[in-house]
Design a protein around this motif. Sequence first.
Motif, PDB file in Angstrom:
ATOM      1  N   ASP A  89       0.819  -1.210   0.000  1.00  0.00           N
ATOM      2  CA  ASP A  89       0.000   0.000   0.000  1.00  0.00           C
ATOM      3  C   ASP A  89       0.856   1.264   0.000  1.00  0.00           C
ATOM      4  OD1 ASP A  89      -2.482  -1.152  -0.212  1.00  0.00           O
ATOM      5  OD2 ASP A  89      -2.732  -1.413   1.944  1.00  0.00           O
ATOM      6  N   LEU A  90       1.971   1.227   0.728  1.00  0.00           N
ATOM      7  CA  LEU A  90       2.839   2.410   0.753  1.00  0.00           C
ATOM      8  C   LEU A  90       3.478   2.627  -0.618  1.00  0.00           C
ATOM      9  CD1 LEU A  90       4.463   2.204   4.298  1.00  0.00           C
ATOM     10  CD2 LEU A  90       2.618   3.672   3.512  1.00  0.00           C
ATOM     11  N   ALA A  91       3.872   1.538  -1.269  1.00  0.00           N
ATOM     12  CA  ALA A  91       4.434   1.667  -2.615  1.00  0.00           C
ATOM     13  C   ALA A  91       3.366   2.207  -3.572  1.00  0.00           C
ATOM     14  CB  ALA A  91       4.957   0.318  -3.104  1.00  0.00           C
ATOM     15  N   LEU A  92       2.128   1.786  -3.360  1.00  0.00           N
ATOM     16  CA  LEU A  92       1.046   2.284  -4.211  1.00  0.00           C
ATOM     17  C   LEU A  92       0.854   3.787  -4.016  1.00  0.00           C
ATOM     18  CD1 LEU A  92      -1.666  -0.538  -3.995  1.00  0.00           C
ATOM     19  CD2 LEU A  92      -0.038  -0.078  -5.819  1.00  0.00           C
ATOM     20  N   ARG A  93       0.995   4.248  -2.770  1.00  0.00           N
ATOM     21  CA  ARG A  93       0.901   5.693  -2.532  1.00  0.00           C
ATOM     22  C   ARG A  93       1.963   6.437  -3.351  1.00  0.00           C
ATOM     23  NH1 ARG A  93       0.098   7.166   3.834  1.00  0.00           N
ATOM     24  NH2 ARG A  93      -1.776   5.930   4.224  1.00  0.00           N
ATOM     25  N   ALA A  94       3.190   5.893  -3.315  1.00  0.00           N
ATOM     26  CA  ALA A  94       4.262   6.532  -4.085  1.00  0.00           C
ATOM     27  C   ALA A  94       3.916   6.519  -5.566  1.00  0.00           C
ATOM     28  CB  ALA A  94       5.581   5.814  -3.838  1.00  0.00           C
ATOM     29  N   ALA A  95       3.367   5.382  -6.018  1.00  0.00           N
ATOM     30  CA  ALA A  95       3.034   5.259  -7.440  1.00  0.00           C
ATOM     31  C   ALA A  95       1.969   6.276  -7.837  1.00  0.00           C
ATOM     32  CB  ALA A  95       2.557   3.836  -7.742  1.00  0.00           C
ATOM     33  N   SER A 100       2.263   7.163 -11.663  1.00  0.00           N
ATOM     34  CA  SER A 100       2.740   5.952 -12.317  1.00  0.00           C
ATOM     35  C   SER A 100       1.557   5.019 -12.555  1.00  0.00           C
ATOM     36  CB  SER A 100       3.786   5.295 -11.410  1.00  0.00           C
ATOM     37  OG  SER A 100       4.451   4.279 -12.084  1.00  0.00           O
ATOM     38  N   ASP A 101       1.656   4.227 -13.597  1.00  0.00           N
ATOM     39  CA  ASP A 101       0.560   3.338 -13.971  1.00  0.00           C
ATOM     40  C   ASP A 101       0.648   2.053 -13.142  1.00  0.00           C
ATOM     41  OD1 ASP A 101      -1.490   2.071 -15.216  1.00  0.00           O
ATOM     42  OD2 ASP A 101      -0.422   1.715 -17.105  1.00  0.00           O
ATOM     43  N   ILE A 102      -0.246   1.918 -12.163  1.00  0.00           N
ATOM     44  CA  ILE A 102      -0.211   0.757 -11.269  1.00  0.00           C
ATOM     45  C   ILE A 102      -0.653  -0.484 -12.032  1.00  0.00           C
ATOM     46  CG2 ILE A 102      -1.260  -0.267  -9.213  1.00  0.00           C
ATOM     47  CD1 ILE A 102      -1.406   2.631  -8.113  1.00  0.00           C
ATOM     48  N   GLN A 103       0.123  -1.538 -11.925  1.00  0.00           N
ATOM     49  CA  GLN A 103      -0.164  -2.773 -12.638  1.00  0.00           C
ATOM     50  C   GLN A 103      -1.064  -3.654 -11.776  1.00  0.00           C
ATOM     51  OE1 GLN A 103       1.509  -3.146 -15.936  1.00  0.00           O
ATOM     52  NE2 GLN A 103       1.467  -0.995 -15.296  1.00  0.00           N
ATOM     53  N   GLN A 321      -9.039  -2.978  -8.594  1.00  0.00           N
ATOM     54  CA  GLN A 321      -9.266  -1.561  -8.904  1.00  0.00           C
ATOM     55  C   GLN A 321      -9.733  -0.830  -7.653  1.00  0.00           C
ATOM     56  OE1 GLN A 321      -8.409   0.097 -11.392  1.00  0.00           O
ATOM     57  NE2 GLN A 321      -7.890  -1.541 -12.831  1.00  0.00           N
ATOM     58  N   GLU A 322     -10.495  -1.533  -6.831  1.00  0.00           N
ATOM     59  CA  GLU A 322     -11.036  -0.923  -5.633  1.00  0.00           C
ATOM     60  C   GLU A 322      -9.905  -0.534  -4.674  1.00  0.00           C
ATOM     61  OE1 GLU A 322     -13.697  -3.498  -3.545  1.00  0.00           O
ATOM     62  OE2 GLU A 322     -13.883  -2.035  -1.919  1.00  0.00           O
ATOM     63  N   ARG A 323      -8.937  -1.443  -4.556  1.00  0.00           N
ATOM     64  CA  ARG A 323      -7.821  -1.158  -3.653  1.00  0.00           C
ATOM     65  C   ARG A 323      -7.020   0.038  -4.159  1.00  0.00           C
ATOM     66  NH1 ARG A 323      -3.324  -5.630  -1.936  1.00  0.00           N
ATOM     67  NH2 ARG A 323      -1.923  -4.270  -0.769  1.00  0.00           N
ATOM     68  N   ILE A 324      -6.814   0.078  -5.477  1.00  0.00           N
ATOM     69  CA  ILE A 324      -6.064   1.191  -6.056  1.00  0.00           C
ATOM     70  C   ILE A 324      -6.830   2.493  -5.836  1.00  0.00           C
ATOM     71  CG2 ILE A 324      -5.155   2.142  -8.212  1.00  0.00           C
ATOM     72  CD1 ILE A 324      -4.851  -0.804  -9.177  1.00  0.00           C
TER      73      ILE A 324
END
Lengths: 551, 540
Positions: A89-95, A100-103, A321-324
């Motif tokens: 989740d922290l990496a997703l925040r940075a993304a 950045s396009d989250i995969q 998608q919901e988590r993102i």
Amino acid sequence: MLRRLCQCRARQLQPFRRFHDARVYKEDPRWLGWQVVIGIETHAQIKSRRKLFSESLTSVPGETPNTHVSMFDAAFPGTLPKLNHKCVDLALRAAVALQSDIQTRSSFDRKHYFYSDLPSGYQITQQYAPIAIGGRLSVALPNSPPFEVRIKQIQLEQDTAKSTLNPRTRTSHIDLNRAGTGLMEIVSEPDLRSPDEAGAYVRALQAVLRAVGASDGNMEQGSLRCDVNVSINRVGQPPGTRCEIKNLNSVRFMIAAITHEITRQRAILESAPDPQNATVPQETRGFDEHRFETYKLRSKEDAPDYRYMPDPNLGVLVLSQERIRTVRDTLPELPWETRERLRSAYGLSERDVDVLLNIDSGRDVSFDGETQGPNASVIAYFDQLCAEEGDEGKRRRDPKAVSNWITHELLGQLAARKETFKDNHLSVDQLGELIDMVQNKTITGTSGKLLLRHMLANPSKTPTMQIATELQLTALEPCPDSTSSDTPVHSPALRALCADAIAALPAESDAARKGNRNVLNKIVGRVMKDSHGRADAKAVRALLEELLLPR
Amino acid sequence: MGVIPVTLPNPKFEFTQARQRQLSTSVSLDSTTCRARIAAYNPSINAFVRTSPPPPPPPPHPSPLAHETLPLQLATRPVAVKDSICTRGMGAGCASEMLRDFDPPYDATVVTLLRAAGADIIGKTNCDEFGMGSMNIHSIHGPVINPFGSPAHRSSMARSTFPSAPSSSAPPLPPPPSPEARSAGGSSGGSAAAVAAGMCFAALGTDTGGSTRLPAAYCGVVGLKPSYGLLSRWGVVSFADSLDCVGVMAGCVEDTELVFDVLNVYDEKDPTAALPETREAARRACERRMEEMGWSEGRLDGLRIGIPQEYFPAEMTDAVLQPLRRTIAGLQAKGAVVVPVSMPATAYALSAYYVLASAEASSCLARFDGVEYGLHVRPPPGTDLATTSTAELYALSRSAGFGREVKKRILLGTYALSADAFDNYFLQAQRVRQLVKDDFDRVFGIPDYRQCTTGETGSEGVDVLVHPSAIQTAPRLDGEGGGGLETYVQDVLTVPASLAGLPALSVPVAGEGWPVGVSVVGQWGCESVVFAVGRAAERI
């Protein structure tokens, strides 16, 4: 996963793009005729409470070695990794912050090499299918327009252990505390064109990571490290061969390393017998912090084959998608958003905004992206002090006054106590009350400062008004509605003080009664002294004039 | 042999009858008897590398509450555990010099579950080093001798006549095997031999490419490689993470199923564990299918058995084929429909398996560097440490710690992962692995619930595949048929199910002389169907 692996391999084998003319060439007097191309790989430790694949707590440098180690961290046989989703989740925040396009599907790979900082013989990373691809970060140098740096990808990986050599005993010491801590590797495209731009990029990245709580980005503590790729080419020519400088742990060193590298590569190219076709040998280099020079670690031929292999234990990381969306919706405010808000919503000056942002750039980042109380961030503290009153929809306190109290009085007195904002224990309510009391003249500005000093020295939860009363700091001249009448009503306490002063200075009082206005200052001074700053000088003068001056 | 009529010395009959007896008498495999048998026979079989002290005797007066609680599924049952599965305080040497003295401070999840079910972990069994081998000859403890036909085996059939335990503990080195000695198979040879010799009620092995099924077939016991992801791998020393499974061996299918049921529990510590909902989906699909067939007592009406035509290579011997034919005929007689099927990718499965298993082995075994645990070889005096790389220092421990076969596979795997070879070897092998999986999915009626959640059961597909477990009976240990490529060809029939992660059960069937195993392979999570067919096959 197999299909993705094949696609990724195909991508890797594609010939190099002509990336270096993505930006317009700008001449640099330090190296006229040369274009510098820089790309940076940043390794940022994820600010999670636990490690990336194990239950052990993360650590900071200086803790007792080998006290944050699980069986998995020590690569005991039979142990298996378990992904810590707080890290994801922290990496997703940075993304999200870096656009950045989250995969929705990414996977982990093993990078193999034998070294004492790697107990399992491989590092788990994301070579083939990283968690986020692409992105951009806007970077600004002072006094020039901002430019954009493209992000190539963000990948999750394990940090290594730390091995230190004791030259006296000639033994290696291995500390596994850091082994397995989560890292984000953020790879920029080669969009930087000078050492200063590189420095600004790292600072901007640092600020973003800290703002979203993904990393504390502390280069001195080693939680942010950079590998820098540098190449130079003659203007208009294809890009040169790049050299990678490993493990730079301060912006200052990074700028020095790049500058030295440019000089070194230029010397090679300019002294070659055939300067047009000369190339710099591809190398991995280190940086000598004492001599401020780079030195060769290994050449291209010695480059290790890391034998990347998809990790068979971890499978595919599937992100809904919901988590993102949740990460996107709950993303903390980004630095440029904060700046804009402070300017437009509060009307603070650029200077005040800078001061506030600067204070926050040193604040602690909480574990696992947890939200902190207002005292953890000066911006949040400021926001709450200015908070709007719900019913009336009107701002409670004047932002300018609040900003002054924070930046001048609070931080000044903290500094005098050799403390920082982090040590401030005054609650929002306490300081808010203090500011209100000064604003509505319940206490004088002088008393307010005195009160602040007292409260910082004597932490308590007592309401400010009560402390002020106990210390007899409340103003002798309560001013409610005093402006509405031409003849203010003076308090009996002030009247008593003035009477005392008149009695104590009979000669001056007589002179005043005879119309000597100059001597009045002395009596005012006496009253002020006796009131210990609680009296308002203007009110005292007015009262003394009323009492002494002939009408 | 007391109850068997003396007029029938036919070895085939003897074996079948003996096994039937074992089925019915396995309850007498208690801790005391098994320890006595280990003491008596292990020196000649070499199945165990370590045994545990006997468990304390049960209290003479059971607690007043005892009758109210259900008896544990494996109460007092002695279970042997392969030495590559971690057991607290009992070592996990993996038959390797590297881990000879390694004593894990933890139990593998499967061992924890066994203990919780009341099992007596009786000892650790011999194996090929780190599970690499199919003859159990690559072991620092020496080879395991196939107990079939030995005094140990015969006495396991007639329990009253085994000698009393010798007073001294087992000698450190087994006597050299006789020239005629046969292999117990590998890599879980010690586990299979221990079951066959009546030294335990059941044994855990591991199965990466056939390591449970092959020794089970050679030793004449039942061996299950469960669906990948059902039994926890936490605490099982990795050989190849994507293929490794914990295997279960016992004297009969029923006992195998009993132990499997105890271990079939979702473990969140294993990231490759199948999620409870996936297990449940597969279980329900099997239930529906079995209800649909509505078998009555001992019948298999409506069951569709596929015979994969590619599973009969030229090297397969008659000794294996004849018993298989009899078994298939027996299953048909019970109402099963036999369907020939084609699995075209099988021809490439073995090559793909060796690339992938070796590649993963080179990775999984990289951790054995002698630093945190395991064998540590110091550099010779006078070594200039300043010019010696860490890798060179590790090489000292790794060269001394690993045996020939392990080194060979690490080298192969290292090559397969090198930048130049990766695409042609590792990636190509992954493609073949997918083709092998596709083959299975095409022939099975029940879908693979790891990939689909709402799959429909097809009416055209088969329920199980049946084929020989090995191309021959147990080979001799004296080198005849061992050492060269042949030992790898043994795995040809077992690796496809490993590559696809499917349940495969080897059941001993009536043969001429040395035991023969027949494999029953099902769709992922369809252990219940596989066991049902296995139970029928072992009674033919």
